[in-house]
Every structure is written in C-alpha cells, then in structure tokens.
Design an enzyme around this catalytic site. Structure first.
Site, PDB file in Angstrom:
ATOM      1  N   HIS A 275     -17.446 -52.022  41.149  1.00 43.92           N
ATOM      2  CA  HIS A 275     -17.311 -50.574  41.388  1.00 43.92           C
ATOM      3  C   HIS A 275     -18.654 -49.956  41.816  1.00 43.92           C
ATOM      4  O   HIS A 275     -18.787 -49.430  42.916  1.00 43.92           O
ATOM      5  CB  HIS A 275     -16.857 -49.858  40.119  1.00 43.92           C
ATOM      6  CG  HIS A 275     -15.520 -50.253  39.600  1.00 43.92           C
ATOM      7  ND1 HIS A 275     -14.365 -50.093  40.315  1.00 43.92           N
ATOM      8  CD2 HIS A 275     -15.132 -50.783  38.402  1.00 43.92           C
ATOM      9  CE1 HIS A 275     -13.326 -50.494  39.592  1.00 43.92           C
ATOM     10  NE2 HIS A 275     -13.775 -50.923  38.433  1.00 43.92           N
TER      11      HIS A 275
ATOM     12  N   ASP B 223     -23.987 -43.916  34.139  1.00 47.26           N
ATOM     13  CA  ASP B 223     -23.553 -43.965  32.729  1.00 47.26           C
ATOM     14  C   ASP B 223     -23.654 -45.432  32.289  1.00 47.26           C
ATOM     15  O   ASP B 223     -22.647 -46.077  32.061  1.00 47.26           O
ATOM     16  CB  ASP B 223     -22.126 -43.425  32.560  1.00 47.26           C
ATOM     17  CG  ASP B 223     -21.076 -44.192  33.345  1.00 47.26           C
ATOM     18  OD1 ASP B 223     -21.402 -44.743  34.427  1.00 47.26           O
ATOM     19  OD2 ASP B 223     -19.920 -44.269  32.886  1.00 47.26           O
TER      20      ASP B 223
HETATM   21  C1  BDR Z   1     -16.074 -46.558  36.999  1.00 46.13           C
HETATM   22  O1  BDR Z   1     -15.883 -46.200  35.627  1.00 46.13           O
HETATM   23  C2  BDR Z   1     -16.883 -46.791  34.827  1.00 46.13           C
HETATM   24  O2  BDR Z   1     -16.308 -47.421  33.755  1.00 46.13           O
HETATM   25  C3  BDR Z   1     -17.565 -47.823  35.690  1.00 46.13           C
HETATM   26  O3  BDR Z   1     -18.936 -47.975  35.340  1.00 46.13           O
HETATM   27  C4  BDR Z   1     -17.374 -47.312  37.079  1.00 46.13           C
HETATM   28  O4  BDR Z   1     -18.416 -46.419  37.409  1.00 46.13           O
HETATM   29  C5  BDR Z   1     -14.868 -47.340  37.485  1.00 46.13           C
HETATM   30  O5  BDR Z   1     -13.716 -46.563  37.448  1.00 46.13           O
HETATM   31 CA    CA Z   2     -20.420 -46.305  36.065  1.00 47.11          CA
END
Ligand code: BDR
Ligand code: CA
Length: 317
Positions: free
Chosen positions: A243, A9
């Site tokens: 992340h 995303d």
């Molecule tokens: C996840 O949520 C999204 O905002 C970031 O891209 C990551 O994949 C972190 O909780």
């Molecule tokens: Ca993400």
C-alpha cells in the site's frame, strides 16, 4: 531536487515506504510527520525514529502530528490494526531504540513552513489518516495552490474498501479531513486499493533481504509478519500488498501507473461513509485536481522498492 515529507502512521507498510523514500536518488526526504492510525501517535512517532535509526538515516527529523480525527477528541487503535501490524505496529519485532528524539516544532507547523519555503518543489506523501493535511488546509488554505504535489495512499475507486464495502482504512480514519483535501484545489495523486492490491511483495523477496545485514533481517521479520497475516486474511494474493510503498513509487515513477483525472469527494455520512468517489457535477472538468491511479505495471513497485532496499541494507550493518 524535489523535497519530500512523509506523513505516516508507522505500521509495517509505512516502514517500507520510509526505507524506500530514503533510498531513492530522485527525491530528498526532509522530514517525517507522524499521525495516528495503525498505532497511536506516540507509537507512530517512535516507530519512525527507530526505523530511520535502523537504516542509518538519523539526519531526518520526525515531528508529531495530529493524535485523532478532526471531529473526534481521542483515538484508540482498532483490533484489526493490531492484528495486521502487531501490537507495536512493526509486527512485534523489537527494533533498536533510536537515539534521536522527536522535534519540538509541531508536525502541522513543519508542513506549513515547508510549503512556504519550498512551494512547488515540495511533495507530501500521506500514507496514514488525512488529518494533518486537513488541519493544515484549515490553518493555511494557500497550501492548495502553493504546494507541488500531494500523493496519498488512500481510497478505492474501482474496487471495494478494506474496512467496509466502501471505505479504505486511511480515508475511514477521518473522512471529513479527506473530503476537505479532495475538494480543495490541491494537486493530488490518489494511490488507492485499485493499485495497491495489485502491487504484491512475496516471501521470496524478503528472503533476499535477510542475508544482507541486520537491518535487512529486521525488515524481513517485520514484513514476513505482515505477509503471514495476509496469508490468513487474503490468501489469494500470495504475499502482502505494498500500500504505502506504492505512494512513493507514484512520486518517483509515475510511469508505473495509469492515472484517471477526476474531481473527487468523500462521503462523510450514511452506510457508505468513507467512500472516495467522483463528483457528478464536475465530471466534465478539463483539468481536475485529482489523478486516480487505476492500474499499475505488475511487479514494478515491488522490484523497484527491492532494488532500492538492497542497496540501503548493504550500506548499514
Ligand atoms: C492503509 O491502511 C494502513 O493500515 C496501512 O498502513 C495503509 O496505509 C491501507 O488501507
Ligand atoms: Ca499507513
């Protein structure tokens, strides 16, 4: 060599995961599938195309996946998402528009066809909602047994969530899809907040990218935006969490992580909706399908990603 599909995303940490995965010698990125989350689906697809163009990886096709959760009929990006990743998902940085456009084949068909083609040699790293994988499992349940590995950035086992005390953002977008995935027989590595909040990138790291090339500078601008947001929302970490890059690290360097084998599920209703948790009745299972990353070597993800990115930036002007 193993083949990789990224299901993203594309916000800022997805953009880092994209660069990291294209720069490694251990695995070949064969395609990117967009999903909604940090931004809407069309922006996620366009951001992926722009990022791949910017780092000179125009041979990688980008497909459009699901535009909303399985149980919903639409999706609107949250105010929190806009704040963390900027209105355009890449920290407001005006990236060069890619010449390549999205593929006509749907992201769901691309995943199913790739599973059929590559089987155990295929790895999918999902760093957005689990909706595409939920839809694939509904249409082609054989994926669970045929695929090599799915690595997800999502969930939290030993720490609180980041959108509620229980839920992490990617799982919370579509808890039903995540539950379907966890409870299938798919081999899954869960890279959740347990380890991503310990994998930190600092402004000292991004400062080094600036000098290398235009791509390095654009990446530094994006990631500095993300670091500044975390200075406000999570000052204690002194940087930004990696992340989505941590999911790539778990594919190519599983030795960075301590993993707990555990049969997992997702709560789909009540105050703890979106919680990723072990299944009590299956707690003694000998070979559960999920391995949960519960610890990571400090700086390992940041250092490996920065090494890969330095070479990548140096090769594009
Ligand atoms: C996840 O949520 C999204 O905002 C970031 O891209 C990551 O994949 C972190 O909780
Ligand atoms: Ca993400």
């Amino acid at each position: 060599m193993k083949k990789l599909i990224l299901d993203v995303d594309t916000g800022i940490d997805d953009a880092m995961a994209l660069a990291y995965s294209t720069g490694t010698k251990e695995i070949e990125l064969i395609g990117v599938v967009g999903t909604y989350g940090n931004v809407n689906i069309s922006q996620a697809v366009q951001n992926s195309l722009n990022i791949l163009g910017m780092i000179g990886k125009t041979d990688v096709p980008v497909y459009e996946g699901a535009s909303h959760a399985m149980s919903k009929s639409s999706f609107t990006p949250s105010e929190a998402g806009k704040k963390i990743h900027g209105q355009n998902g890449v920290g407001g940085v005006d990236l060069p528009q890619a010449e390549r456009t999205k593929e006509n084949e749907s992201g769901i068909d691309f995943i199913i066809n790739s599973v059929k083609k590559y089987g155990k040699d295929l790895v999918i790293a999902a760093t957005g909602s689990m909706t595409n994988l939920g839809i694939v499992l509904k249409n082609y349940p054989e994926m669970a047994k045929e695929i090599g590995q799915i690595v997800i950035m999502g969930g939290a086992l030993t720490v609180p969530g980041n959108v509620s005390p229980f839920a992490e953002a990617n799982i919370s977008q579509d808890p039903e899809a995540a539950k379907l995935l966890f409870e299938s027989e798919t081999p899954i590595i869960m890279v959740g907040l347990d380890v991503t909040m310990r994998s930190i990138l600092t402004q000292e790291d991004t400062q080094r990218w600036r000098k290398v090339s235009k791509a390095g500078k654009d990446y530094a601008d994006m990631v500095d935006y993300y670091i500044h947001v975390h200075d406000e929302t999570a000052p204690a970490i002194n940087g930004c969490p990696l992340h989505d890059p941590a999911a790539i690290a778990a594919v190519i360097h599983p030795e960075f992580f301590d993993m707990l084998p555990l049969a997992m599920t997702v709560e789909t209703e009540g105050p703890s909706v979106g919680r990723t948790i072990g299944i009590t009745d299956k707690i003694r299972e000998k070979a559960p399908n999920v391995k949960v990353c519960i610890n990571v070597k400090e700086r390992a993800v940041a250092e490996d990603m920065c090494n890969v990115m330095a070479t990548l930036y140096a090769n594009v002007k």
